[in-house]
Design an enzyme around this catalytic site. Sequence first.
Site, PDB file in Angstrom:
ATOM      1  N   TYR A   1       3.449   8.461  17.771  1.00  0.00           N
ATOM      2  CA  TYR A   1       3.937   8.435  16.390  1.00  0.00           C
ATOM      3  C   TYR A   1       5.261   9.197  16.265  1.00  0.00           C
ATOM      4  O   TYR A   1       6.230   8.703  15.677  1.00  0.00           O
ATOM      5  CB  TYR A   1       2.859   9.032  15.481  1.00  0.00           C
ATOM      6  CG  TYR A   1       3.170   8.954  14.010  1.00  0.00           C
ATOM      7  CD1 TYR A   1       3.157   7.739  13.336  1.00  0.00           C
ATOM      8  CD2 TYR A   1       3.455  10.108  13.278  1.00  0.00           C
ATOM      9  CE1 TYR A   1       3.432   7.664  11.981  1.00  0.00           C
ATOM     10  CE2 TYR A   1       3.727  10.045  11.920  1.00  0.00           C
ATOM     11  CZ  TYR A   1       3.715   8.825  11.276  1.00  0.00           C
ATOM     12  OH  TYR A   1       3.999   8.753   9.927  1.00  0.00           O
TER      13      TYR A   1
ATOM     14  N   SER B   1       9.239  10.614   9.336  1.00  0.00           N
ATOM     15  CA  SER B   1       8.132  11.529   9.043  1.00  0.00           C
ATOM     16  C   SER B   1       8.587  12.892   9.525  1.00  0.00           C
ATOM     17  O   SER B   1       9.429  12.976  10.439  1.00  0.00           O
ATOM     18  CB  SER B   1       6.883  11.104   9.821  1.00  0.00           C
ATOM     19  OG  SER B   1       5.950  12.174   9.882  1.00  0.00           O
TER      20      SER B   1
ATOM     21  N   ASP C   1       4.320  -7.499   3.773  1.00  0.00           N
ATOM     22  CA  ASP C   1       3.204  -6.769   4.376  1.00  0.00           C
ATOM     23  C   ASP C   1       2.360  -7.766   5.147  1.00  0.00           C
ATOM     24  O   ASP C   1       2.528  -8.978   5.002  1.00  0.00           O
ATOM     25  CB  ASP C   1       2.358  -6.068   3.284  1.00  0.00           C
ATOM     26  CG  ASP C   1       1.661  -4.811   3.801  1.00  0.00           C
ATOM     27  OD1 ASP C   1       0.909  -4.920   4.795  1.00  0.00           O
ATOM     28  OD2 ASP C   1       1.867  -3.733   3.219  1.00  0.00           O
TER      29      ASP C   1
ATOM     30  N   THR D   1      -1.919   9.012   0.279  1.00  0.00           N
ATOM     31  CA  THR D   1      -1.924   7.544   0.320  1.00  0.00           C
ATOM     32  C   THR D   1      -3.300   7.099   0.819  1.00  0.00           C
ATOM     33  O   THR D   1      -4.118   7.940   1.208  1.00  0.00           O
ATOM     34  CB  THR D   1      -0.845   7.010   1.277  1.00  0.00           C
ATOM     35  OG1 THR D   1      -1.196   7.381   2.605  1.00  0.00           O
ATOM     36  CG2 THR D   1       0.540   7.514   0.940  1.00  0.00           C
TER      37      THR D   1
ATOM     38  N   CYS E   1       8.910   0.675   4.778  1.00  0.00           N
ATOM     39  CA  CYS E   1       7.752   1.578   4.726  1.00  0.00           C
ATOM     40  C   CYS E   1       6.619   1.152   5.659  1.00  0.00           C
ATOM     41  O   CYS E   1       5.675   1.920   5.842  1.00  0.00           O
ATOM     42  CB  CYS E   1       7.186   1.650   3.307  1.00  0.00           C
ATOM     43  SG  CYS E   1       8.189   2.597   2.164  1.00  0.00           S
TER      44      CYS E   1
ATOM     45  N   LYS F   1       9.005   7.860  15.181  1.00  0.00           N
ATOM     46  CA  LYS F   1       9.708   8.377  14.001  1.00  0.00           C
ATOM     47  C   LYS F   1      11.004   9.088  14.399  1.00  0.00           C
ATOM     48  O   LYS F   1      12.000   9.054  13.671  1.00  0.00           O
ATOM     49  CB  LYS F   1       8.784   9.313  13.212  1.00  0.00           C
ATOM     50  CG  LYS F   1       7.565   8.593  12.621  1.00  0.00           C
ATOM     51  CD  LYS F   1       7.968   7.445  11.712  1.00  0.00           C
ATOM     52  CE  LYS F   1       6.801   6.865  10.941  1.00  0.00           C
ATOM     53  NZ  LYS F   1       7.216   5.772  10.034  1.00  0.00           N
TER      54      LYS F   1
ATOM     55  N   LEU G   1       3.155   4.350   0.111  1.00  0.00           N
ATOM     56  CA  LEU G   1       4.542   4.631  -0.257  1.00  0.00           C
ATOM     57  C   LEU G   1       5.296   3.353  -0.612  1.00  0.00           C
ATOM     58  O   LEU G   1       6.095   3.334  -1.564  1.00  0.00           O
ATOM     59  CB  LEU G   1       5.270   5.330   0.906  1.00  0.00           C
ATOM     60  CG  LEU G   1       4.593   6.564   1.516  1.00  0.00           C
ATOM     61  CD1 LEU G   1       5.503   7.215   2.538  1.00  0.00           C
ATOM     62  CD2 LEU G   1       4.225   7.558   0.428  1.00  0.00           C
TER      63      LEU G   1
ATOM     64  N   SER H   1       0.828  -1.214   0.000  1.00  0.00           N
ATOM     65  CA  SER H   1       0.000   0.000   0.000  1.00  0.00           C
ATOM     66  C   SER H   1       0.863   1.266   0.000  1.00  0.00           C
ATOM     67  O   SER H   1       2.027   1.228   0.416  1.00  0.00           O
ATOM     68  CB  SER H   1      -0.885  -0.019   1.264  1.00  0.00           C
ATOM     69  OG  SER H   1      -1.616   1.175   1.397  1.00  0.00           O
TER      70      SER H   1
HETATM   71  N1  LIG Z   1       1.175   9.122   4.069  1.00  0.00           N
HETATM   72  C1  LIG Z   1       1.817  10.108   4.676  1.00  0.00           C
HETATM   73  O1  LIG Z   1       1.429  11.279   4.615  1.00  0.00           O
HETATM   74  C2  LIG Z   1       3.082   9.800   5.469  1.00  0.00           C
HETATM   75  C3  LIG Z   1       3.824  10.879   5.937  1.00  0.00           C
HETATM   76  C4  LIG Z   1       4.984  10.641   6.664  1.00  0.00           C
HETATM   77  C5  LIG Z   1       5.382   9.348   6.916  1.00  0.00           C
HETATM   78  N2  LIG Z   1       4.637   8.313   6.469  1.00  0.00           N
HETATM   79  C6  LIG Z   1       5.102   6.968   6.790  1.00  0.00           C
HETATM   80  O2  LIG Z   1       5.273   6.254   5.583  1.00  0.00           O
HETATM   81  C7  LIG Z   1       5.065   4.864   5.818  1.00  0.00           C
HETATM   82  C8  LIG Z   1       4.041   4.347   4.831  1.00  0.00           C
HETATM   83  O3  LIG Z   1       2.824   5.036   5.020  1.00  0.00           O
HETATM   84  P1  LIG Z   1       1.628   4.996   3.973  1.00  0.00           P
HETATM   85  O4  LIG Z   1       1.012   6.342   3.975  1.00  0.00           O
HETATM   86  O5  LIG Z   1       2.093   4.383   2.717  1.00  0.00           O
HETATM   87  O6  LIG Z   1       0.623   4.054   4.768  1.00  0.00           O
HETATM   88  P2  LIG Z   1      -0.273   2.831   4.269  1.00  0.00           P
HETATM   89  O7  LIG Z   1      -1.206   2.575   5.397  1.00  0.00           O
HETATM   90  O8  LIG Z   1      -0.822   3.091   2.908  1.00  0.00           O
HETATM   91  O9  LIG Z   1       0.788   1.639   4.158  1.00  0.00           O
HETATM   92  C9  LIG Z   1       1.406   1.081   5.291  1.00  0.00           C
HETATM   93  C10 LIG Z   1       1.509  -0.413   5.080  1.00  0.00           C
HETATM   94  O10 LIG Z   1       2.192  -0.964   6.212  1.00  0.00           O
HETATM   95  C11 LIG Z   1       1.595  -2.208   6.494  1.00  0.00           C
HETATM   96  N3  LIG Z   1       1.869  -2.609   7.873  1.00  0.00           N
HETATM   97  C12 LIG Z   1       1.374  -2.074   9.026  1.00  0.00           C
HETATM   98  N4  LIG Z   1       1.824  -2.771  10.080  1.00  0.00           N
HETATM   99  C13 LIG Z   1       2.628  -3.759   9.603  1.00  0.00           C
HETATM  100  C14 LIG Z   1       3.380  -4.809  10.202  1.00  0.00           C
HETATM  101  N5  LIG Z   1       3.401  -4.991  11.534  1.00  0.00           N
HETATM  102  N6  LIG Z   1       4.087  -5.643   9.398  1.00  0.00           N
HETATM  103  C15 LIG Z   1       4.080  -5.480   8.049  1.00  0.00           C
HETATM  104  N7  LIG Z   1       3.373  -4.516   7.411  1.00  0.00           N
HETATM  105  C16 LIG Z   1       2.659  -3.660   8.202  1.00  0.00           C
HETATM  106  C17 LIG Z   1       0.112  -1.969   6.248  1.00  0.00           C
HETATM  107  O11 LIG Z   1      -0.587  -3.202   6.078  1.00  0.00           O
HETATM  108  C18 LIG Z   1       0.131  -1.108   4.998  1.00  0.00           C
HETATM  109  O12 LIG Z   1       0.053  -1.892   3.810  1.00  0.00           O
HETATM  110  C19 LIG Z   1       4.638   4.735   7.279  1.00  0.00           C
HETATM  111  O13 LIG Z   1       5.768   4.405   8.063  1.00  0.00           O
HETATM  112  C20 LIG Z   1       4.148   6.133   7.616  1.00  0.00           C
HETATM  113  O14 LIG Z   1       4.279   6.409   8.988  1.00  0.00           O
HETATM  114  C21 LIG Z   1       3.492   8.507   5.744  1.00  0.00           C
END
Ligand SMILES: NC(=O)c1ccc[n+]([C@@H]2O[C@H](COP(=O)([O-])OP(=O)(O)OC[C@H]3O[C@@H](n4cnc5c(N)ncnc54)[C@H](O)[C@@H]3O)[C@@H](O)[C@H]2O)c1
Length: 252
Positions: free
Chosen positions: A158, A145, A36, A193, A83, A162, A17, A15
């Site tokens: 959170y 983040s 995942d 996302t 990610c 991070k 990123l 999913s």
């Molecule tokens: N989207 C944003 O704005 C944003 C901003 C800053 C940082 N981030 C960070 O980027 C990363 C990805 O975020 P995203 O927005 O793509 O989120 P997302 O929810 O689309 O994807 C995260 C994925 O991680 C998987 N996951 C969760 N727990 C897990 C585990 N224990 N083992 C394996 N997989 C697991 C989920 O099933 C999901 O597919 C995260 O670390 C998030 O904190 C996101």
Amino acid sequence: MQLAHTAALVTGGASGLGAATAKALAAGGARVFALDLKSGIDQAPEVDGVTYVPTDVTDPEQVRAAVATAAGSGVPLRTVVNCAGIGPSARILGKKGVHDLGLYAKVIQVNLIGTFNVLALASEAIAETEADENGQRGVIVNTASIAAYDGQIGQAAYSSSKGGVVGLTLPAARDLAQYGIRVCTIAPGIVETPMLATVSDEFRAGLAAGVPFPRRLALPEEYAKLALAIVDHDYLNGETIRMDGALRMAPR
Ligand SMILES: NC(=O)c1ccc[n+]([C@@H]2O[C@H](COP(=O)([O-])OP(=O)(O)OC[C@H]3O[C@@H](n4cnc5c(N)ncnc54)[C@H](O)[C@@H]3O)[C@@H](O)[C@H]2O)c1
């Protein structure tokens, strides 16, 4: 570092990123293993060159098995992009009382300990590969983040997790330098996302208006582009790079 004829491992690869990065690494010629949770993989798109491996990043045995799958794929494991993450929010002291300690521990467990677990076990496998002509064996890219620096109200857990990933980056790069493994971290701002798919257009426009330039949210493909640039750039090491359009988050 070249991607062709190498294997790459992307956590959270089903999913957001992680999915965008898995797709970009595969398009760049890598054989990609997207780790995942099974629940995530059930909803993942089918992408040429990407193999999904159900794995909980917090479980050492599951990660060991997934790393062995990638490392045994016939091409050397060179790239890891962490990610996987979760982002629940809760105030330290709110209307419902004090912050649940179990929730705090869970966020640290997935975002920080999960990142460390994959980094450590994957580096063991990467260290066993033949180095390239520059003495390099691999690159590990973590995801923090901007909340590591500008955590908002409700982001205590959170932001702690991070901030831990940012703190891990330099010592990990120093520890793994002797094996020819680089470690960098990306600190994204707000990216479009699935996490954001549920918010209203009005709320989304408000978020975008706070970004100096470009005045919009980032795209997962822009994260992937930076992850691939880090892999490509042999002199980037031990650093956390913000990718946020100059956004600095307000308290709320
Ligand atoms: N989207 C944003 O704005 C944003 C901003 C800053 C940082 N981030 C960070 O980027 C990363 C990805 O975020 P995203 O927005 O793509 O989120 P997302 O929810 O689309 O994807 C995260 C994925 O991680 C998987 N996951 C969760 N727990 C897990 C585990 N224990 N083992 C394996 N997989 C697991 C989920 O099933 C999901 O597919 C995260 O670390 C998030 O904190 C996101």
